[in-house]
Design an enzyme around this catalytic site. Structure first.
Site, PDB file in Angstrom:
ATOM      1  N   CYS A  54      45.969  39.282  31.434  1.00  0.00           N
ATOM      2  CA  CYS A  54      46.950  38.946  32.463  1.00  0.00           C
ATOM      3  C   CYS A  54      48.278  38.516  31.843  1.00  0.00           C
ATOM      4  CB  CYS A  54      46.412  37.834  33.362  1.00  0.00           C
ATOM      5  SG  CYS A  54      44.939  38.286  34.291  1.00  0.00           S
ATOM      6  N   ARG A 131      42.830  43.737  39.645  1.00  0.00           N
ATOM      7  CA  ARG A 131      44.225  44.082  39.329  1.00  0.00           C
ATOM      8  C   ARG A 131      44.709  45.131  40.327  1.00  0.00           C
ATOM      9  NH1 ARG A 131      44.813  41.535  34.522  1.00  0.00           N
ATOM     10  NH2 ARG A 131      42.887  41.312  33.307  1.00  0.00           N
TER      11      ARG A 131
END
Length: 221
Positions: A54, A131
């Site tokens: 991330c 995601r």
């Protein structure tokens, strides 16, 4: 025998339909979907703050942001972490990685936005958002969706290419072929009548057949 009535599944966003409205606490204050009316919006989720994949994505999104702004596109991140975690993380990225995060991040602790947009995939995780990428146009319509697994960082070049393709399609009423990049030939929509098919071959396009014609866009277009 008594039983609990099951609730119908929540409808997920669909292409070509209005994006689910929201009001959420973010690192830039309370924001609503309607605040982005008139500009394109990339709403994306990440699994968790202070995680390595991330972090690479946030750095990449931050570096992509100037190009997005040239195209009237805003970024809005999301995870189910608290706003305090978000603030600490983006400050950490700036301190440790030397990259300032210029866009807001939703603190979706109650999972309201994540649920409305179908960002949680129980097969992967019940406590983290996958995601996801939602591209929403200036009229609040969902135009594209991309889902990536928890283990795989997103491709920023493809996200920018997709924005360029959508904006070109809207402006010129054309299609874009596989792997298209700005400056390359576009697809002329195929005719919908037999008469149109007969006329198409004489209209000056580069055609392989009546249904497959391409053209170059002029610079002034």
């Amino acid at each position: 025998m008594c039983c609990t009535e099951q609730q119908p599944p929540r409808a997920l966003p669909r292409l070509g339909e209005p994006a689910p409205p929201f009001e959420a606490v973010t690192t830039h204050g309370v924001l609503r979907l309607e605040d982005y009316k008139g500009s394109w919006l990339i709403l994306f989720s990440h699994p968790a703050d202070f995680t390595p994949v991330c972090t690479t994505e946030f750095i990449a999104f931050a570096r992509l942001y100037p190009e997005l702004q040239k195209r009237n596109v805003e970024l809005l991140g999301l995870s189910i972490d608290s706003v305090y975690s978000h603030i600490a993380w983006v400050r950490n990225i700036e301190e440790k990685m030397g990259v300032k995060i210029p866009f807001p991040v939703i603190a979706d602790i109650n999972k309201e936005v994540a649920t409305a947009y179908g960002m949680i995939m129980p097969g992967e995780s019940r406590t983290e958002t996958s995601r996801c990428v939602f591209i929403i146009d200036p009229n609040g319509i969902v135009r594209a969706m991309i889902y990536y697994p928890l283990t795989t960082g997103r491709n920023m070049d493809e996200i920018l290419r997709l924005i360029d393709a959508l904006q070109t399609t809207d402006k010129h009423k054309v299609g874009t072929p596989a792997n298209w990049r700005p400056g390359e030939r576009v697809i002329v929509p195929p005719p919908a009548t037999q008469e149109g098919a007969e006329e198409r071959m004489a209209e000056g396009y580069e055609c392989k057949d009546w249904y497959f014609c391409q053209k170059e866009l002029k610079v002034e277009e």
